[in-house]
Design an enzyme around this catalytic site. Structure first.
Site: not given
Ligand code: KIV
Length: 266
Positions: A46-47, A85, A114, A116, A183
């Site tokens: 989600d970056s 994510d 993934k 958080e 992280e």
């Molecule tokens: O969203 C992302 O790119 C991430 C990485 C920083 C691990 O979660």
């Protein structure tokens, strides 16, 4: 035919004490370059909210956005495991997480989601796991909690914070997490989590003892607007082409050369 990287492949890397590689990907063209150059896991992170969409955090990203980018990456990816994510609050309850994960897998083509969070995510992880959905539990610095944290900074530096990360890692593995991601935590703490864990551990800004490493693609190509994070390296600078930069990253991780102490935290 190319053999797909699966969770078993990652477990085997851990068992043999061999490093594996992961990079973020947001579109089909980059996905196929990463895939062709041997990156084991492509993360539709989600970056993308920051590096692709230009937001100042990951919070505005939606499940629709993730499905769209995941579909594109999936089209470019033959070999790598495709991780995606769960965007902010798409997992606000276990039932909502199940709906979101189902869309990311059915429509997006993801192989693993993934999410958080620490102990609070245990019930969600247990539900997803029991329904056959592989999960990576993201601990340490949680970018979706930026408004609570106040700044993107290293987590687990004090005894209490370090113990919480150790406890969360154990609890979430017991709940069914198949992979852990750490992280921005001190290298020694990440090494301890990796030693204790029965599942593969991926690190970013977490030292080189983790089983695998991930970076944001745009950071390691030196094209992120603003300052590159200290834990990243511009692999394109010396490489001359995107493919060579990816190969250099892949080799540096597998040999244990990257991340060095200058990319890690105490
Ligand atoms: O969203 C992302 O790119 C991430 C990485 C920083 C691990 O979660």
């Amino acid at each position: 035919m190319t053999r797909r990287v699966t969770l078993n492949t990652l477990r085997e890397y851990k068992r043999k004490d061999e490093k594996f590689t992961c990079l973020t990907a947001y579109d089909a063209s980059f996905a196929s370059i990463l895939d062709a150059n041997g990156v084991d896991v492509l993360l539709v992170g989600d970056s993308l909210g920051m590096v692709v969409q230009g937001h100042d955090s990951t919070l505005p990203v939606t499940v629709d956005d993730m499905v769209y980018h995941c579909q594109a990456v999936s089209r470019g990816c033959q070999r790598a495991l495709l991780m995606v994510d769960m965007p902010f609050m798409a997992d606000a309850s276990p039932a909502q997480a199940l709906d979101s994960a189902a869309r990311l897998m059915k429509q997006g083509g993801a192989h693993i989601v993934k999410l958080e969070g620490g102990a609070v995510m245990a019930d969600t992880i247990m539900l997803l796991s029991n329904r056959g959905i592989p999960v990576c539990a993201h601990l340490g610095l949680l970018p979706q909690s930026i408004n609570k944290l106040g700044a993107y900074r290293v987590q687990g530096r004090d005894d209490e914070g370090a113990q919480r990360i150790l406890d969360d890692a154990r609890l979430l593995e017991q709940a069914g997490a198949d992979v852990l991601l750490l992280e921005c935590v001190p290298a020694a703490l990440a090494a301890q989590v990796t030693r204790n864990a029965g599942v593969p551990v991926i690190g970013i800004g977490a030292g080189n003892a983790c089983d695998g490493q991930v970076l944001v693609l745009y950071d390691m190509l030196g094209i992120t607007p603003g300052k590159r994070p200290r834990f990243s390296r511009d692999f394109l600078e010396q490489a001359g082409s995107v493919s060579s930069a990816i190969q250099a990253y892949d080799m540096a991780v597998r040999s244990g050369e990257f991340p060095g102490p200058e990319h890690s935290f105490e």
